[in-house]
Every structure is written in C-alpha cells, then in structure tokens.
Design a protein around this motif. Structure first.
Motif, PDB file in Angstrom:
ATOM      1  N   SER A 106     -34.101 -20.002  89.337  1.00 43.24           N
ATOM      2  CA  SER A 106     -33.558 -18.293  88.740  1.00 43.24           C
ATOM      3  C   SER A 106     -33.606 -17.337  89.427  1.00 43.24           C
ATOM      4  N   VAL A 107     -32.033 -17.244  89.383  1.00 37.60           N
ATOM      5  CA  VAL A 107     -31.519 -15.975  90.310  1.00 37.60           C
ATOM      6  C   VAL A 107     -30.796 -14.526  89.602  1.00 37.60           C
ATOM      7  N   HIS A 108     -31.120 -14.426  88.296  1.00 38.36           N
ATOM      8  CA  HIS A 108     -31.143 -13.185  87.918  1.00 38.36           C
ATOM      9  C   HIS A 108     -31.996 -12.252  87.391  1.00 38.36           C
ATOM     10  N   ASP A 109     -33.176 -12.861  87.031  1.00 42.59           N
ATOM     11  CA  ASP A 109     -33.951 -12.442  87.043  1.00 42.59           C
ATOM     12  C   ASP A 109     -35.387 -11.002  88.010  1.00 42.59           C
TER      13      ASP A 109
ATOM     14  N   PRO B 130     -35.291  -9.808  92.159  1.00 41.03           N
ATOM     15  CA  PRO B 130     -34.836 -10.228  92.739  1.00 41.03           C
ATOM     16  C   PRO B 130     -35.218 -11.475  93.931  1.00 41.03           C
ATOM     17  N   GLY B 131     -34.358 -12.094  94.299  1.00 39.52           N
ATOM     18  CA  GLY B 131     -35.194 -13.395  95.546  1.00 39.52           C
ATOM     19  C   GLY B 131     -34.887 -14.851  94.726  1.00 39.52           C
ATOM     20  N   LEU B 132     -35.216 -15.639  94.552  1.00 36.34           N
ATOM     21  CA  LEU B 132     -35.419 -17.321  93.803  1.00 36.34           C
ATOM     22  C   LEU B 132     -36.521 -16.857  93.681  1.00 36.34           C
ATOM     23  N   ARG B 133     -36.281 -17.170  91.758  1.00 37.22           N
ATOM     24  CA  ARG B 133     -38.167 -16.882  91.110  1.00 37.22           C
ATOM     25  C   ARG B 133     -37.885 -17.672  89.681  1.00 37.22           C
ATOM     26  N   THR B 134     -38.640 -17.844  89.713  1.00 35.91           N
ATOM     27  CA  THR B 134     -39.606 -18.991  88.121  1.00 35.91           C
ATOM     28  C   THR B 134     -40.395 -17.790  87.249  1.00 35.91           C
ATOM     29  N   THR B 135     -39.631 -18.135  86.350  1.00 42.25           N
ATOM     30  CA  THR B 135     -38.918 -16.928  84.361  1.00 42.25           C
ATOM     31  C   THR B 135     -40.143 -17.712  83.965  1.00 42.25           C
ATOM     32  N   VAL B 136     -40.930 -17.141  83.255  1.00 45.05           N
ATOM     33  CA  VAL B 136     -41.899 -16.927  81.841  1.00 45.05           C
ATOM     34  C   VAL B 136     -41.103 -16.541  81.167  1.00 45.05           C
ATOM     35  N   PHE B 137     -41.201 -17.318  79.957  1.00 43.56           N
ATOM     36  CA  PHE B 137     -40.323 -16.559  78.949  1.00 43.56           C
ATOM     37  C   PHE B 137     -41.466 -16.766  77.574  1.00 43.56           C
ATOM     38  N   LEU B 138     -42.074 -15.636  77.388  1.00 44.88           N
ATOM     39  CA  LEU B 138     -43.033 -15.886  76.251  1.00 44.88           C
ATOM     40  C   LEU B 138     -42.757 -15.290  75.096  1.00 44.88           C
ATOM     41  N   LYS B 139     -43.330 -15.990  73.703  1.00 43.76           N
ATOM     42  CA  LYS B 139     -42.850 -15.504  72.652  1.00 43.76           C
ATOM     43  C   LYS B 139     -43.340 -14.704  72.284  1.00 43.76           C
ATOM     44  N   GLY B 140     -42.445 -13.451  71.366  1.00 42.58           N
ATOM     45  CA  GLY B 140     -42.786 -12.931  70.513  1.00 42.58           C
ATOM     46  C   GLY B 140     -41.695 -11.169  70.680  1.00 42.58           C
ATOM     47  N   CYS B 141     -40.994 -10.879  70.117  1.00 43.23           N
ATOM     48  CA  CYS B 141     -40.365  -9.489  70.540  1.00 43.23           C
ATOM     49  C   CYS B 141     -40.418  -8.805  69.280  1.00 43.23           C
ATOM     50  N   ASN B 142     -40.563  -7.584  69.618  1.00 41.22           N
ATOM     51  CA  ASN B 142     -40.386  -5.937  68.588  1.00 41.22           C
ATOM     52  C   ASN B 142     -39.660  -5.513  68.520  1.00 41.22           C
ATOM     53  N   MET B 143     -38.223  -6.393  68.959  1.00 38.44           N
ATOM     54  CA  MET B 143     -36.958  -5.790  68.273  1.00 38.44           C
ATOM     55  C   MET B 143     -36.100  -6.604  67.741  1.00 38.44           C
ATOM     56  N   ARG B 144     -35.102  -6.654  67.495  1.00 41.36           N
ATOM     57  CA  ARG B 144     -34.365  -6.771  66.771  1.00 41.36           C
ATOM     58  C   ARG B 144     -32.758  -7.093  67.055  1.00 41.36           C
ATOM     59  N   CYS B 145     -32.307  -7.086  68.272  1.00 39.86           N
ATOM     60  CA  CYS B 145     -31.007  -6.641  68.992  1.00 39.86           C
ATOM     61  C   CYS B 145     -29.692  -7.564  68.787  1.00 39.86           C
ATOM     62  N   THR B 146     -29.194  -7.109  67.837  1.00 44.84           N
ATOM     63  CA  THR B 146     -28.158  -7.937  67.111  1.00 44.84           C
ATOM     64  C   THR B 146     -27.339  -9.503  67.667  1.00 44.84           C
ATOM     65  N   TRP B 147     -27.520  -8.612  69.442  1.00 45.43           N
ATOM     66  CA  TRP B 147     -26.660  -9.239  70.652  1.00 45.43           C
ATOM     67  C   TRP B 147     -27.129 -10.466  71.049  1.00 45.43           C
ATOM     68  N   CYS B 148     -29.093 -10.418  71.063  1.00 48.06           N
ATOM     69  CA  CYS B 148     -30.340 -11.364  71.441  1.00 48.06           C
ATOM     70  C   CYS B 148     -29.793 -12.406  71.837  1.00 48.06           C
ATOM     71  N   HIS B 149     -29.450 -12.307  73.693  1.00 48.47           N
ATOM     72  CA  HIS B 149     -29.249 -13.651  74.699  1.00 48.47           C
ATOM     73  C   HIS B 149     -30.392 -14.887  74.413  1.00 48.47           C
ATOM     74  N   ASN B 150     -31.928 -14.668  73.842  1.00 47.29           N
ATOM     75  CA  ASN B 150     -32.354 -15.424  73.860  1.00 47.29           C
ATOM     76  C   ASN B 150     -33.684 -15.239  72.436  1.00 47.29           C
ATOM     77  N   PRO B 151     -32.657 -15.737  71.255  1.00 48.20           N
ATOM     78  CA  PRO B 151     -33.369 -15.882  69.678  1.00 48.20           C
ATOM     79  C   PRO B 151     -34.975 -16.336  69.569  1.00 48.20           C
ATOM     80  N   GLU B 152     -35.019 -17.768  70.296  1.00 53.71           N
ATOM     81  CA  GLU B 152     -35.932 -18.542  69.891  1.00 53.71           C
ATOM     82  C   GLU B 152     -36.999 -17.935  70.944  1.00 53.71           C
TER      83      GLU B 152
END
Length: 273
Positions: free
Chosen positions: A12-15, A17-39
């Motif tokens: 990943s290059v968007h998360d 500085p540098g090249l990264r491995t991004t770990v997406f944990l589940k669960g969120c306390n917000m409900r943004c109406t434009w959410c990029h990761n609803p899953e």
C-alpha cells in the motif's frame, strides 16, 4: 488473544509514508455517510455484495464463484498478523512498515495494543489511522509503540459532524490537543473532502488552522472523496450516499493558501503542493 480483521492489504502507498502493509480491523463507532470501507463497520463477520459481479444464477447458497458475494472477517492472533507483515519487510526501506487501520482500530483496543507491541518486538515501523474519538487512555497506552499517527478531522462544525458521522467531534479535538505534545514521532492530520459537506473554503480553513496550531504536526492532508465504498454493499452501507468528487484544482489552491497562512506542509492524497 484474537481479533477480527477485515483484510490485510500489501504494498500500500496510501496509508502512511513509504510502502506499507495495512491491517484493516473490523468495527467502527462512526457511521460516515461517505464511508470508503463499509465492510469494516461491523465488528462481526459479514457478507459483502458486489452487484456488478452478480450474474443472477440463483445459486448463492452453493457458494458464489463470480465473487459477487464475499465473506469479510477473519480472526487472527497478533503473531499471525506480524508473520504476514514480515514477508514484506524487504520492501519497507527506511520509511515503510505496517499501518493499522479500519474501521476504527481503537474499537478493538486490547487487540490493537497486542499488534503494535508485537510489531515493536520485531522492529517494524508502525503507523495508525484513527479518528481519535475513543477514551484518551487508549491512545496513551499506544504512545510508546506508534511511529506515525494519521488522525482524521472530518468536519470542524460539531453539529455537522454529528449529522454526517453519527458522533460529536469534541472528544476528537480534545484528544488531539492533549496528546499533541507527546506525538513527536509524527502526526498527520487528514480531512476527507466531500462536496456539499465540508468542501467549502471556510470549513477547511478552520480545520487547517487547528492543524497548523499543533506543535508536532508533520503535515496536513486533503483526501478527495471517491465513491469506492458504494460498490461494497453490506448490512451497514444502507444509509450511505453518493457525493460529487471535489474539484482538484480548487483543492490545490486551498492547499497552497493554507500552507502559506499557517506555515505548514499541505498535501493532497499524499502529494505535496
């Protein structure tokens, strides 16, 4: 200890500085109406439905071979995650590493702490993408293990923040102020720019002014809205809306002006202006 993970994205290059491995944990306390990761909003396993891949064969219960229905969510131990992260170590160089994202990673505070501790044992650079809206003590515990903090201020006006995200921004701004003196490793303030919500100059200027007042700010980043989240239909994505993408030339002018006024570096999608 095990935690619920939506995905582990490599190279990943968007998360951060540098090249990264991004770990997406589940669960969120917000409900943004434009959410990029609803899953990632729910803390449990769930089905993601990609309508454009569906051929309406009527055989969903037998298993979807087109990829239209995908199970999202898998339990991992921290050691298992870091074993995957370490496979990319050779690509990280001096600035890359692992980023923990979400959802909101601090929605699984104990598991998050286990992950970043394990990363430090292995001498891996750690970034975190967070809305900073949880109890202050959660972030205080993380301080020794984080090399780069990426914190969203989505909307400055409290009423609008409540309307579009489901929560107040008071604790977010307070947490940033209180922890700023201790975030010497690197602090990036980011704003997803949504046309018709927070894209007006005066709204962004208030956030930029707040960011520019911080002692340990690395840079301020504007992230133009993209409707990617709408392609991922889940139980939590029913209230999401489509917005217009903001004009990038307009954002560039804002970024240049904010950088000049507040004497700070401003980027658009990780690109300096």
């Amino acid at each position: 200890m095990k935690g619920m993970v939506a995905d582990i994205q490599r190279t990943s290059v968007h998360d951060g500085p540098g090249l990264r491995t991004t770990v997406f944990l589940k669960g969120c306390n917000m409900r943004c109406t434009w959410c990029h990761n609803p899953e990632t909003l729910q803390s449990k396993q769930e089905i993601i439905y990609y309508a454009e891949k569906c051929i309406h064969c009527g055989k969903c219960e037998e298993g979807c071979y087109t990829g239209a229905r995908v199970l999202c969510g898998k339990e991992y131990r921290a050691e298992e995650i870091l074993d995957i992260v370490e496979e990319d170590r050779v690509y990280y160089g001096k600035s890359g590493g692992m980023t923990v994202s979400g959802g909101e990673p601090s929605a699984q505070p104990e598991f998050l702490l286990e992950i970043v501790k394990e990363a430090k044992k292995r001498d891996i650079n750690v970034g975190i993408e967070t809305n900073f809206s949880m109890d202050l003590n959660i972030y205080q515990e993380l301080l020794p293990y984080i090399d780069c903090w990426m914190v969203d201020i989505k909307i400055y006006d409290e009423e609008k923040h409540q309307r579009y995200t489901g929560i107040s921004n008071k604790k977010i701004l307070s947490n940033i102020r209180r922890l700023d003196p201790y975030l010497k490793c690197g602090l990036i303030i980011r704003t997803p720019v949504i046309e018709g919500v927070n894209s007006e100059k005066e709204e962004l200027k208030k956030i930029a002014g707040f960011a520019g007042s911080l002692k340990n700010l690395w840079y301020y980043e504007l992230l133009p809205y993209h409707p990617l989240g709408l392609s991922k239909q889940t139980e939590s994505s029913k209230d999401m809306k489509r917005f217009e993408t903001p004009n990038k030339e307009k954002l560039k002018k804002y970024a240049e002006e904010f950088g000049r006024i507040y004497q700070m570096k401003v980027k658009i999608s990780n690109i300096s202006v």
